[in-house]
Enzyme design. Structure first.
Site, PDB file in Angstrom:
ATOM      1  N   ASP A 121      12.927  -3.453   1.321  1.00 39.12           N
ATOM      2  CA  ASP A 121      13.850  -2.347   1.133  1.00 39.12           C
ATOM      3  C   ASP A 121      14.335  -2.408  -0.304  1.00 39.12           C
ATOM      4  OD1 ASP A 121      14.925  -0.061   2.336  1.00 39.12           O
ATOM      5  OD2 ASP A 121      16.887  -1.006   2.533  1.00 39.12           O
ATOM      6  N   PHE A 153       7.045   6.743  -8.382  1.00 38.66           N
ATOM      7  CA  PHE A 153       7.585   7.573  -7.310  1.00 38.66           C
ATOM      8  C   PHE A 153       9.111   7.428  -7.313  1.00 38.66           C
ATOM      9  CE2 PHE A 153       8.807   4.289  -4.252  1.00 38.66           C
ATOM     10  CZ  PHE A 153       8.091   3.194  -4.713  1.00 38.66           C
ATOM     11  N   LYS A 209       4.083  -1.220 -14.420  1.00 39.23           N
ATOM     12  CA  LYS A 209       5.341  -1.218 -13.655  1.00 39.23           C
ATOM     13  C   LYS A 209       5.482  -2.533 -12.887  1.00 39.23           C
ATOM     14  CE  LYS A 209       7.868   1.062  -9.930  1.00 39.23           C
ATOM     15  NZ  LYS A 209       7.894   2.074  -8.872  1.00 39.23           N
ATOM     16  N   ASN A 256       5.424   4.453   3.026  1.00 37.47           N
ATOM     17  CA  ASN A 256       5.542   4.941   1.653  1.00 37.47           C
ATOM     18  C   ASN A 256       4.268   4.545   0.879  1.00 37.47           C
ATOM     19  OD1 ASN A 256       6.093   5.023  -1.137  1.00 37.47           O
ATOM     20  ND2 ASN A 256       8.297   4.912  -0.766  1.00 37.47           N
ATOM     21  N   GLY A 301       3.495   5.028  -2.140  1.00 40.86           N
ATOM     22  CA  GLY A 301       3.804   4.470  -3.462  1.00 40.86           C
ATOM     23  C   GLY A 301       3.950   2.956  -3.373  1.00 40.86           C
ATOM     24  N   LYS A 302       4.641   2.500  -2.318  1.00 39.52           N
ATOM     25  CA  LYS A 302       4.826   1.056  -2.128  1.00 39.52           C
ATOM     26  C   LYS A 302       3.500   0.386  -1.752  1.00 39.52           C
ATOM     27  CE  LYS A 302       9.636   1.215  -0.649  1.00 39.52           C
ATOM     28  NZ  LYS A 302      10.561   0.903   0.443  1.00 39.52           N
ATOM     29  N   ASP A 357      11.796   6.832 -10.329  1.00 41.19           N
ATOM     30  CA  ASP A 357      11.121   6.313 -11.533  1.00 41.19           C
ATOM     31  C   ASP A 357      11.268   7.202 -12.776  1.00 41.19           C
ATOM     32  OD1 ASP A 357      10.314   3.944 -10.430  1.00 41.19           O
ATOM     33  OD2 ASP A 357       8.247   4.554 -10.055  1.00 41.19           O
ATOM     34  N   THR A 398       5.533  -0.202   6.026  1.00 44.11           N
ATOM     35  CA  THR A 398       6.016   0.996   5.331  1.00 44.11           C
ATOM     36  C   THR A 398       5.026   2.138   5.507  1.00 44.11           C
ATOM     37  OG1 THR A 398       6.760   1.875   3.208  1.00 44.11           O
ATOM     38  CG2 THR A 398       4.927   0.346   3.128  1.00 44.11           C
TER      39      THR A 398
HETATM   40  P1  IMP Z   1      13.302   2.553   0.631  1.00 43.09           P
HETATM   41  O1  IMP Z   1      13.218   1.175   0.122  1.00 43.09           O
HETATM   42  O2  IMP Z   1      11.998   3.068   1.130  1.00 43.09           O
HETATM   43  O3  IMP Z   1      14.449   2.760   1.586  1.00 43.09           O
HETATM   44  O4  IMP Z   1      13.569   3.462  -0.638  1.00 43.09           O
HETATM   45  C1  IMP Z   1      14.847   3.774  -1.116  1.00 43.09           C
HETATM   46  C2  IMP Z   1      14.801   4.909  -2.100  1.00 43.09           C
HETATM   47  O5  IMP Z   1      14.568   4.381  -3.373  1.00 43.09           O
HETATM   48  C3  IMP Z   1      13.748   5.978  -1.854  1.00 43.09           C
HETATM   49  O6  IMP Z   1      14.293   7.217  -2.244  1.00 43.09           O
HETATM   50  C4  IMP Z   1      12.623   5.574  -2.754  1.00 43.09           C
HETATM   51  O7  IMP Z   1      11.880   6.686  -3.205  1.00 43.09           O
HETATM   52  C5  IMP Z   1      13.375   4.931  -3.899  1.00 43.09           C
HETATM   53  N1  IMP Z   1      12.596   3.835  -4.461  1.00 43.09           N
HETATM   54  C6  IMP Z   1      12.178   2.699  -3.836  1.00 43.09           C
HETATM   55  N2  IMP Z   1      11.485   1.942  -4.690  1.00 43.09           N
HETATM   56  C7  IMP Z   1      11.459   2.611  -5.872  1.00 43.09           C
HETATM   57  C8  IMP Z   1      10.864   2.334  -7.124  1.00 43.09           C
HETATM   58  O8  IMP Z   1      10.187   1.329  -7.343  1.00 43.09           O
HETATM   59  N3  IMP Z   1      11.064   3.261  -8.083  1.00 43.09           N
HETATM   60  C9  IMP Z   1      11.796   4.391  -7.892  1.00 43.09           C
HETATM   61  N4  IMP Z   1      12.358   4.706  -6.724  1.00 43.09           N
HETATM   62  C10 IMP Z   1      12.184   3.819  -5.725  1.00 43.09           C
END
Ligand code: IMP
Length: 205
Positions: A68, A151, A174, A9, A11-12, A154, A7
């Protein structure tokens, strides 16, 4: 031994790296190894998680973890679901996605705003073998954002048992209850048994 988090991301990465490092693994993100993010072309969370993990493992020759996550809103018949990242457009920001969600739910009373986060996590070996874990968190979508942590969606995701949003929790709080935390704890159990069985080392390059 290296484990690539498939990833970009941050945040992840923040939510997962520390817990995986406790296994004694060297945890690196795609940014750390200079690899591109793959396009999420799958039609299910599992397909996308697998695609991310298998691509990262084959590009790096290391074990890789893909995940995902989708937000399913009952009043929107499960949307945005697998399309959560692109809800307001292909390069949508978190703010734009949240604004679209509030607009789509305009006029929907609070007791009909139930929703859940689902995470699918896939571990891929350098040879392309895969293992899967999952986690779900039930909650509801508020009518205005609350909190500045986390993020994505949330600030709008209210957790009834905590009486606050995910953005009003710190990372550890969280993780203790979240979809990703649940999938991650199951994955850590799986990784431990693979480590104990010598399977991770056997395929590592
Ligand atoms: P992806 O898993 O990166 O495709 O994320 C899908 C969407 O959900 C993105 O817009 C992320 O920002 C959001 N998202 C993924 N995980 C979380 C979470 O734990 N909290 C809030 N939004 C999330």
């Amino acid at each position: 031994m290296k484990l690539i988090l498939a990833t970009h991301n941050q945040g992840k990465v923040r939510e997962m790296a520390q817990y995986l490092a406790e296994l004694g693994l060297e945890v690196l993100s795609l940014a750390d190894v200079g690899a591109p993010q793959v396009d999420e072309v799958g039609t299910t969370l599992w397909e996308n998680a697998k695609l991310k993990a298998v691509t990262a493992a084959s590009q790096t020759g290391s074990w890789a973890l893909g995940e995902d996550t989708g937000l399913e809103v009952d009043a929107l018949r499960g949307a945005p679901g697998v399309y959560s990242a692109r809800y307001a457009g292909s390069h949508a920001t978190d703010q734009e996605n949240n604004a679209k969600l509030l607009k789509e739910l305009q006029g929907v009373p609070q007791d009909q705003r139930t929703a859940r986060f689902k995470t699918v996590m896939v571990l891929a070996s350098p040879a392309g073998r895969v293992w899967t874990t999952e986690g779900v968190l039930e909650g509801a979508i508020l009518t205005a954002p609350r909190g500045s942590g986390g993020f994505g969606y949330d600030p709008l995701f209210w957790v009834p048992s905590e009486n606050r949003t995910l953005a009003e929790m710190d990372t550890a709080e969280k993780n203790a209850i979240s979809h990703r935390g649940k999938a991650l704890r199951a994955m850590i159990g799986l990784l431990r048994s693979l480590l104990e069985g010598g399977e991770l080392a056997a395929e590592d390059r």
